[in-house]
Design a protein around this motif. Structure first.
Motif, PDB file in Angstrom:
ATOM      1  N   GLN A 129      30.692 -28.206   8.245  1.00  0.00           N
ATOM      2  CA  GLN A 129      29.579 -29.156   8.220  1.00  0.00           C
ATOM      3  C   GLN A 129      29.657 -30.193   9.334  1.00  0.00           C
ATOM      4  N   ILE A 130      30.876 -30.638   9.648  1.00  0.00           N
ATOM      5  CA  ILE A 130      31.001 -31.688  10.667  1.00  0.00           C
ATOM      6  C   ILE A 130      31.263 -31.122  12.065  1.00  0.00           C
ATOM      7  N   GLY A 131      31.282 -29.802  12.179  1.00  0.00           N
ATOM      8  CA  GLY A 131      31.472 -29.186  13.490  1.00  0.00           C
ATOM      9  C   GLY A 131      32.875 -29.324  14.029  1.00  0.00           C
ATOM     10  N   ALA A 132      33.862 -29.176  13.135  1.00  0.00           N
ATOM     11  CA  ALA A 132      35.258 -29.383  13.526  1.00  0.00           C
ATOM     12  C   ALA A 132      36.076 -28.098  13.460  1.00  0.00           C
ATOM     13  N   ASP A 133      35.440 -26.963  13.722  1.00  0.00           N
ATOM     14  CA  ASP A 133      36.144 -25.683  13.625  1.00  0.00           C
ATOM     15  C   ASP A 133      37.304 -25.570  14.610  1.00  0.00           C
ATOM     16  N   ASN A 134      37.311 -26.394  15.633  1.00  0.00           N
ATOM     17  CA  ASN A 134      38.393 -26.356  16.618  1.00  0.00           C
ATOM     18  C   ASN A 134      39.676 -26.997  16.100  1.00  0.00           C
ATOM     19  N   ILE A 135      39.604 -27.715  15.010  1.00  0.00           N
ATOM     20  CA  ILE A 135      40.780 -28.411  14.469  1.00  0.00           C
ATOM     21  C   ILE A 135      41.514 -27.486  13.505  1.00  0.00           C
ATOM     22  N   LYS A 136      42.785 -27.218  13.790  1.00  0.00           N
ATOM     23  CA  LYS A 136      43.583 -26.324  12.976  1.00  0.00           C
ATOM     24  C   LYS A 136      43.958 -27.003  11.650  1.00  0.00           C
ATOM     25  N   ILE A 137      44.010 -26.190  10.599  1.00  0.00           N
ATOM     26  CA  ILE A 137      44.469 -26.661   9.299  1.00  0.00           C
ATOM     27  C   ILE A 137      45.751 -25.920   8.953  1.00  0.00           C
ATOM     28  N   TRP A 138      46.856 -26.649   8.989  1.00  0.00           N
ATOM     29  CA  TRP A 138      48.154 -26.102   8.597  1.00  0.00           C
ATOM     30  C   TRP A 138      48.478 -26.630   7.212  1.00  0.00           C
ATOM     31  N   THR A 139      48.769 -25.741   6.304  1.00  0.00           N
ATOM     32  CA  THR A 139      48.901 -26.143   4.922  1.00  0.00           C
ATOM     33  C   THR A 139      50.295 -25.914   4.348  1.00  0.00           C
ATOM     34  N   ASP A 140      50.748 -26.884   3.573  1.00  0.00           N
ATOM     35  CA  ASP A 140      51.991 -26.727   2.829  1.00  0.00           C
ATOM     36  C   ASP A 140      51.819 -25.695   1.725  1.00  0.00           C
ATOM     37  N   ILE A 141      52.882 -24.943   1.460  1.00  0.00           N
ATOM     38  CA  ILE A 141      52.934 -24.068   0.291  1.00  0.00           C
ATOM     39  C   ILE A 141      54.207 -24.411  -0.474  1.00  0.00           C
ATOM     40  N   LYS A 142      54.122 -24.443  -1.806  1.00  0.00           N
ATOM     41  CA  LYS A 142      55.251 -24.922  -2.624  1.00  0.00           C
ATOM     42  C   LYS A 142      55.740 -26.250  -2.073  1.00  0.00           C
ATOM     43  N   LYS A 143      54.833 -27.202  -1.918  1.00  0.00           N
ATOM     44  CA  LYS A 143      55.129 -28.418  -1.161  1.00  0.00           C
ATOM     45  C   LYS A 143      56.193 -29.275  -1.815  1.00  0.00           C
TER      46      LYS A 143
END
Length: 264
Positions: free
Chosen positions: A139-153
């Motif tokens: 929606q905000i046009g931020a597809d260039n920003i990577k999302i790195w996510t914790d697992i079992k944080k």
């Protein structure tokens, strides 16, 4: 941002206005953050991430406008001063707010918690937000920003998902379109399990980052497996995340990294 055994140095932004530990003006907070960042740059890290870790106790998902505004002020100034890739995390689990700040400041990535599989964090129950977060990014046009996510944080109980392995969580993050997964120890500064890292690397075709407990002494053991290493405590005076960055520690750490890069 391409990850190739990258070292991501942490800037733990001072306690922000309205939080219990706040003692500094926003100008003083920005100056301290820039000072830490400059030492990380001088020491030779590959990227920098900012985080509001001094804002304890953390709110669950919903932080106030003053936090978003303050982190934006820090982020914009940092972007002006530093040419390295930059990222942000806003505690706790304020992933949409972090994405908004990153987009406004021209950052490259965010660290997200609670992306897949709900868990009981020290802030309380945190549901997964992958669907909402990725729609917001679109929606905000931020597809260039990577999302790195914790697992079992870290700093969380995973009893309710005990029958789900860390590899299954990583696969879920892939299916839900994360850009990378982060493996940690149980708490800030605690070493991750090499077996967990190995298993996740074998299970998914995404960048795998280590998000806690990396030191100059143990990085060699993790080096063959992870794509990037988020380093906070090891770069601080006395190895304590609450202290300022110590340039000599960064330089010594990066000297070890240079040796590993030349060896492998």
């Amino acid at each position: 941002m391409e990850l190739n055994k990258s070292i991501i140095g942490m800037v733990h932004v001072g306690a922000l206005p309205g939080t219990p530990k706040n003692r500094l003006s926003i100008t003083e907070i920005i100056n301290a953050a820039i000072s830490d960042a400059q030492k990380l740059v001088q020491g030779g890290v590959d990227a920098i991430m900012i985080e509001n870790m001094h804002d304890r106790p953390y709110l669950n998902r919903k932080v106030g406008s003053e936090i978003v505004a303050s982190m934006t002020a820090v982020a914009i100034k940092l972007r002006q001063e530093v040419s390295l890739p930059l990222g942000i995390q806003i505690l706790a689990g304020a992933n949409k707010q972090a994405l908004a700040v990153a987009h406004a400041a021209g950052f490259d990535f965010i660290r997200a918690e609670g992306f897949v599989f709900g868990h009981l964090a020290d802030e309380g129950m945190m549901d997964s937000d992958a669907a909402e977060l990725l729609r917001y990014r679109k929606q905000i046009g931020a597809d260039n920003i990577k999302i790195w996510t914790d697992i079992k944080k870290k700093h969380a109980s995973h009893a309710i998902s005990a029958d789900v392995s860390i590899c299954d969580m990583a696969k879920a993050a892939v299916f839900f379109l994360a850009d990378g997964v982060i493996v940690t120890g149980n708490a800030t500064g605690e070493e991750a399990s090499i077996k967990d890292v190995q298993a996740v690397v074998e299970a998914v075709r995404l960048p795998v980052l280590i998000g806690s407990g990396i030191t100059e002494q143990n990085i060699a053991g993790f080096w063959p497996y992870a794509d990037a290493f988020i380093v906070g405590s090891s770069f601080k005076y006395d190895g304590n995340w609450q202290n300022e960055v110590e340039l000599e520690r960064v330089q010594s750490f990066m000297s070890r990294v240079k040796h590993l890069r030349n060896t492998y």
